[in-house]
Design an enzyme around this catalytic site. Sequence first.
Site, PDB file in Angstrom:
ATOM      1  N   CYS A 100     -17.405 -38.440 -28.531  1.00  0.00           N
ATOM      2  CA  CYS A 100     -16.965 -40.143 -28.251  1.00  0.00           C
ATOM      3  C   CYS A 100     -16.535 -40.505 -29.671  1.00  0.00           C
ATOM      4  O   CYS A 100     -16.542 -39.904 -30.697  1.00  0.00           O
ATOM      5  CB  CYS A 100     -18.265 -40.615 -27.925  1.00  0.00           C
ATOM      6  SG  CYS A 100     -19.252 -39.846 -26.398  1.00  0.00           S
ATOM      7  N   ARG A 155     -10.467 -35.819 -30.907  1.00  0.00           N
ATOM      8  CA  ARG A 155     -12.063 -35.242 -31.044  1.00  0.00           C
ATOM      9  C   ARG A 155     -12.385 -34.941 -29.474  1.00  0.00           C
ATOM     10  O   ARG A 155     -13.327 -34.270 -29.477  1.00  0.00           O
ATOM     11  CB  ARG A 155     -12.670 -36.529 -31.227  1.00  0.00           C
ATOM     12  CG  ARG A 155     -12.344 -37.167 -32.594  1.00  0.00           C
ATOM     13  CD  ARG A 155     -13.165 -38.516 -32.833  1.00  0.00           C
ATOM     14  NE  ARG A 155     -14.628 -38.522 -32.914  1.00  0.00           N
ATOM     15  CZ  ARG A 155     -15.309 -38.216 -33.973  1.00  0.00           C
ATOM     16  NH1 ARG A 155     -14.931 -38.030 -35.090  1.00  0.00           N
ATOM     17  NH2 ARG A 155     -16.753 -38.251 -33.736  1.00  0.00           N
ATOM     18  N   TRP A 213     -17.294 -38.479 -24.098  1.00  0.00           N
ATOM     19  CA  TRP A 213     -17.118 -37.166 -23.904  1.00  0.00           C
ATOM     20  C   TRP A 213     -18.550 -36.917 -23.351  1.00  0.00           C
ATOM     21  O   TRP A 213     -19.589 -37.153 -23.707  1.00  0.00           O
ATOM     22  CB  TRP A 213     -16.921 -36.496 -25.327  1.00  0.00           C
ATOM     23  CG  TRP A 213     -17.048 -34.973 -25.118  1.00  0.00           C
ATOM     24  CD1 TRP A 213     -15.749 -34.053 -24.751  1.00  0.00           C
ATOM     25  CD2 TRP A 213     -17.983 -34.012 -25.285  1.00  0.00           C
ATOM     26  NE1 TRP A 213     -16.007 -32.725 -24.800  1.00  0.00           N
ATOM     27  CE2 TRP A 213     -17.370 -32.601 -24.999  1.00  0.00           C
ATOM     28  CE3 TRP A 213     -19.337 -34.058 -25.458  1.00  0.00           C
ATOM     29  CZ2 TRP A 213     -17.892 -31.687 -24.972  1.00  0.00           C
ATOM     30  CZ3 TRP A 213     -19.984 -32.510 -25.625  1.00  0.00           C
ATOM     31  CH2 TRP A 213     -19.378 -31.367 -25.319  1.00  0.00           C
ATOM     32  N   ASN A 218     -22.191 -43.647 -29.550  1.00  0.00           N
ATOM     33  CA  ASN A 218     -21.790 -42.323 -29.491  1.00  0.00           C
ATOM     34  C   ASN A 218     -23.257 -41.509 -30.001  1.00  0.00           C
ATOM     35  O   ASN A 218     -23.990 -42.109 -30.699  1.00  0.00           O
ATOM     36  CB  ASN A 218     -21.082 -42.021 -30.730  1.00  0.00           C
ATOM     37  CG  ASN A 218     -19.527 -42.217 -30.668  1.00  0.00           C
ATOM     38  OD1 ASN A 218     -19.183 -42.783 -29.688  1.00  0.00           O
ATOM     39  ND2 ASN A 218     -18.901 -42.224 -31.999  1.00  0.00           N
ATOM     40  N   GLY A 219     -23.420 -40.285 -29.377  1.00  0.00           N
ATOM     41  CA  GLY A 219     -24.701 -39.544 -29.670  1.00  0.00           C
ATOM     42  C   GLY A 219     -25.460 -39.566 -28.421  1.00  0.00           C
ATOM     43  O   GLY A 219     -24.933 -39.635 -27.324  1.00  0.00           O
ATOM     44  N   GLU A 265     -12.409 -14.840 -36.143  1.00  0.00           N
ATOM     45  CA  GLU A 265     -11.793 -16.019 -36.262  1.00  0.00           C
ATOM     46  C   GLU A 265     -10.465 -15.916 -35.228  1.00  0.00           C
ATOM     47  O   GLU A 265     -10.073 -16.696 -34.260  1.00  0.00           O
ATOM     48  CB  GLU A 265     -11.338 -16.174 -37.480  1.00  0.00           C
ATOM     49  CG  GLU A 265     -10.453 -17.518 -37.527  1.00  0.00           C
ATOM     50  CD  GLU A 265     -11.159 -19.031 -37.091  1.00  0.00           C
ATOM     51  OE1 GLU A 265     -12.426 -18.787 -36.580  1.00  0.00           O
ATOM     52  OE2 GLU A 265     -10.364 -19.907 -37.034  1.00  0.00           O
ATOM     53  N   LYS A 268     -10.067 -18.244 -32.101  1.00  0.00           N
ATOM     54  CA  LYS A 268      -8.700 -19.072 -31.624  1.00  0.00           C
ATOM     55  C   LYS A 268      -8.279 -18.682 -30.368  1.00  0.00           C
ATOM     56  O   LYS A 268      -7.860 -19.614 -29.617  1.00  0.00           O
ATOM     57  CB  LYS A 268      -7.704 -18.679 -32.778  1.00  0.00           C
ATOM     58  CG  LYS A 268      -7.852 -19.548 -34.160  1.00  0.00           C
ATOM     59  CD  LYS A 268      -7.689 -20.857 -34.087  1.00  0.00           C
ATOM     60  CE  LYS A 268      -9.023 -21.479 -34.134  1.00  0.00           C
ATOM     61  NZ  LYS A 268      -9.972 -21.754 -35.182  1.00  0.00           N
ATOM     62  N   GLU A 272     -10.238 -19.945 -27.485  1.00  0.00           N
ATOM     63  CA  GLU A 272     -10.538 -21.552 -27.566  1.00  0.00           C
ATOM     64  C   GLU A 272      -9.205 -22.291 -26.797  1.00  0.00           C
ATOM     65  O   GLU A 272      -9.383 -23.189 -26.156  1.00  0.00           O
ATOM     66  CB  GLU A 272     -10.839 -22.031 -28.927  1.00  0.00           C
ATOM     67  CG  GLU A 272     -10.899 -23.398 -29.114  1.00  0.00           C
ATOM     68  CD  GLU A 272     -11.224 -23.678 -30.784  1.00  0.00           C
ATOM     69  OE1 GLU A 272     -10.825 -22.916 -31.664  1.00  0.00           O
ATOM     70  OE2 GLU A 272     -11.725 -24.513 -30.858  1.00  0.00           O
ATOM     71  N   HIS A 292     -19.919   2.440 -29.981  1.00  0.00           N
ATOM     72  CA  HIS A 292     -21.364   2.164 -29.768  1.00  0.00           C
ATOM     73  C   HIS A 292     -21.368   0.966 -28.398  1.00  0.00           C
ATOM     74  O   HIS A 292     -22.254   0.389 -28.160  1.00  0.00           O
ATOM     75  CB  HIS A 292     -21.859   1.638 -30.896  1.00  0.00           C
ATOM     76  CG  HIS A 292     -21.905   2.421 -32.239  1.00  0.00           C
ATOM     77  ND1 HIS A 292     -22.904   3.371 -32.199  1.00  0.00           N
ATOM     78  CD2 HIS A 292     -21.313   2.457 -33.425  1.00  0.00           C
ATOM     79  CE1 HIS A 292     -22.771   4.056 -33.266  1.00  0.00           C
ATOM     80  NE2 HIS A 292     -21.755   3.653 -34.032  1.00  0.00           N
ATOM     81  N   LYS A 351     -13.573 -32.168 -30.997  1.00  0.00           N
ATOM     82  CA  LYS A 351     -13.160 -31.721 -32.449  1.00  0.00           C
ATOM     83  C   LYS A 351     -14.466 -31.473 -33.396  1.00  0.00           C
ATOM     84  O   LYS A 351     -14.668 -30.795 -34.150  1.00  0.00           O
ATOM     85  CB  LYS A 351     -12.232 -32.652 -33.110  1.00  0.00           C
ATOM     86  CG  LYS A 351     -11.782 -32.331 -34.371  1.00  0.00           C
ATOM     87  CD  LYS A 351     -10.831 -31.160 -34.599  1.00  0.00           C
ATOM     88  CE  LYS A 351     -10.687 -30.965 -35.997  1.00  0.00           C
ATOM     89  NZ  LYS A 351     -10.164 -29.496 -36.106  1.00  0.00           N
TER      90      LYS A 351
HETATM   91  O1  M6R Z   1     -16.318 -29.740 -38.389  1.00  0.00           O
HETATM   92  P1  M6R Z   1     -16.953 -28.259 -38.428  1.00  0.00           P
HETATM   93  O2  M6R Z   1     -16.117 -27.387 -39.229  1.00  0.00           O
HETATM   94  O3  M6R Z   1     -18.577 -28.191 -38.942  1.00  0.00           O
HETATM   95  O4  M6R Z   1     -17.011 -27.622 -37.089  1.00  0.00           O
HETATM   96  C1  M6R Z   1     -17.518 -26.645 -36.595  1.00  0.00           C
HETATM   97  C2  M6R Z   1     -16.875 -25.926 -35.176  1.00  0.00           C
HETATM   98  O5  M6R Z   1     -17.392 -26.873 -34.290  1.00  0.00           O
HETATM   99  C3  M6R Z   1     -15.614 -25.811 -35.270  1.00  0.00           C
HETATM  100  O6  M6R Z   1     -15.085 -25.083 -36.446  1.00  0.00           O
HETATM  101  C4  M6R Z   1     -14.963 -25.258 -34.000  1.00  0.00           C
HETATM  102  O7  M6R Z   1     -15.614 -23.989 -33.890  1.00  0.00           O
HETATM  103  C5  M6R Z   1     -13.503 -25.028 -34.031  1.00  0.00           C
HETATM  104  N1  M6R Z   1     -12.967 -26.028 -33.005  1.00  0.00           N
HETATM  105  C6  M6R Z   1     -12.945 -23.964 -33.745  1.00  0.00           C
HETATM  106  O8  M6R Z   1     -11.618 -23.927 -34.027  1.00  0.00           O
END
Ligand code: M6R
Length: 610
Positions: free
Chosen positions: A2, A27, A75, A99-100, A483, A487, A490, A506, A605
């Site tokens: 949010c 976000r 959100w 928010n929260g 990573e 990506k 995601e 394995h 985000k």
């Molecule tokens: O702001 P942060 O680096 O703590 O966020 C951690 C994860 O939420 C963030 O890296 C998330 O995995 C990314 N969207 C990946 O691209």
Amino acid sequence: MCGIVGAVAQRDVAEILVEGLRRLEYRGYDSAGVAVFSSEHALQRVRRLGKVAELANALEEQAVHGGTGIAHTRWATHGEPSERNAHPHVSGHIVIVHNGIIENHEELRVELMGLGYEFASDTDTEVIAHLVHHEQKSSPSLLAAMQKAVKRLRGAYGTVVVDSRDDSRLVVARSGSPLVIGRGIGENFIASDQLALLPVTRRFIFLEEGDVAEVTRRDVTIYDVNGDLVEREEKESDISHDAGDKGEYRHYMLKEIHEQPHAIGQTLEGRLGGDHVVVESFGNGARSIFEQVQHVQIVACGTSYNSGMVARYWFESIAGVSCDVEIASEFRYRKSVVRPGSLLITLSQSGETADTLAALRLAKASGYMSSLAICNVPGSSLVRESELAFMTRAGAEIGVASTKAFTTQLAGLLMLVAAIGRCRGNLDSAVEAGLVKALQTLPQRIKETLSLAKQIEALAEEFADKHHSLFLGRGDQYPIAMEGALKMKEISYIHAEAYAAGELKHGPLALIDAEMPIIVVAPNNDLLEKLKSNIEEVRARGGILYVFADEATGFKSNDTMRVMNINHVEEVIAPIVYTVPMQLLSYYVALIKGTDVDQPRNLAKSVTVE
Ligand code: M6R
């Protein structure tokens, strides 16, 4: 997650609020709303399911006027995404955004219903609205009502309340969800992220945990968690005003991938002596702490966790210091043994990730010798609450998929490894000088790798109709495979898994067929021969390989293997350089698939709730 924007001014604020929400769109959210107040008008509230653009269209048809207002992007956590669940929520004359998550919302809901309150939404937020309304009946002011109400809340909140009968003030409270006050001249603002307010101010006050504040056009009055009047320092933001623009790029993600040479250059700036890392870059007192470090515990989430995984290889092989890395959501709920002389390192782009923050707070009470945050957002909770901090200077990262934050974190971590290695007496000065030299070449190396974009775009064509994929690496390239897979899933929604290549036999070899593309990161290092054997294991089973390899490895393209040559780079920085083709591949696959690259479905985000 949010987003909140609020204003108390003498001009119409609807435009400012909507622009603020636009700047928080990155976000992630599913609905948006605004409420504007003026002495001549009754409460004017407009809410829409979907994008901020829908809200802006609605406001064109149904204009709202007034100098005080609050706005929100939601959100969904409690209650489906819908107009009735969108904020602001109302209880009589009390209007609120939040928010929260309020953990005890059910018990409060029952209590408030017993007092005659009716609920118009399924949200946890609405209990705060009714609670403030109820407390106001026995309080001298809105501020006092808020102070009483927040004492009843368990969970996380960043919240702004207005009494629609009095448009001269906003009352705000923060616990677990960030809030920043923007200072103007004869007007003041509030937001969950300073980015939202850059068009109207650069002067910010960051509220601290437990703060409750009253914001009028002229004054900001802040009370701490004990109800004592406090002064919080005002800071000038150095984030650029256009940080939120895409420029010539189609997506923020692509822009941010291409910003990496500059972002890394900024991150190194002033922190490298001719042949050594400047230890004080990690904060006053870093040297004496680093001299005593015997063990490093890294805690992070998502992409930041992956950078910690790379650092583990570096800490043990370069600095001679043992290192563990753990996902924050596991670390915080696990009983763990704190080794003597342990330094806790948190990694985070936003500095507001709820699990990482909770892990830091837990660690501070568990006997760690000190804490260090490597973070991209100055003034964020993680930075403020850690003993030492290192800012990555990547600039605002808007795309949900983290790119430049990751590579700048890695650059920062490599500097940290050198600094600790030297302070511990485990790092030869010639080795450190070599490492510094390699770091200095990094912006140029990344630039060269970015020039592969066209070739990678062509490769993505072959990839985009697949449903699954496997990413392989060995040693410090294994986390780069992780990573790459993160990506890919995601933003392209293609199922992607990462394996240390030695682990193939394995289990995962059973998955190999022509429908399962295998992506391999293959620099020319000590593990190359081992990796080649793993690649043969895949070829023998009919797998199609996409190999990102140093020219000297001798890999050649053929029917079952596409090879993408990467210029030779020093081994120590290879994980950073090989990240770039992984980012580009997932970007171009997502582009072909037509997904929402910058705001992938179901993601946010900054994950400020558990
Ligand atoms: O702001 P942060 O680096 O703590 O966020 C951690 C994860 O939420 C963030 O890296 C998330 O995995 C990314 N969207 C990946 O691209």
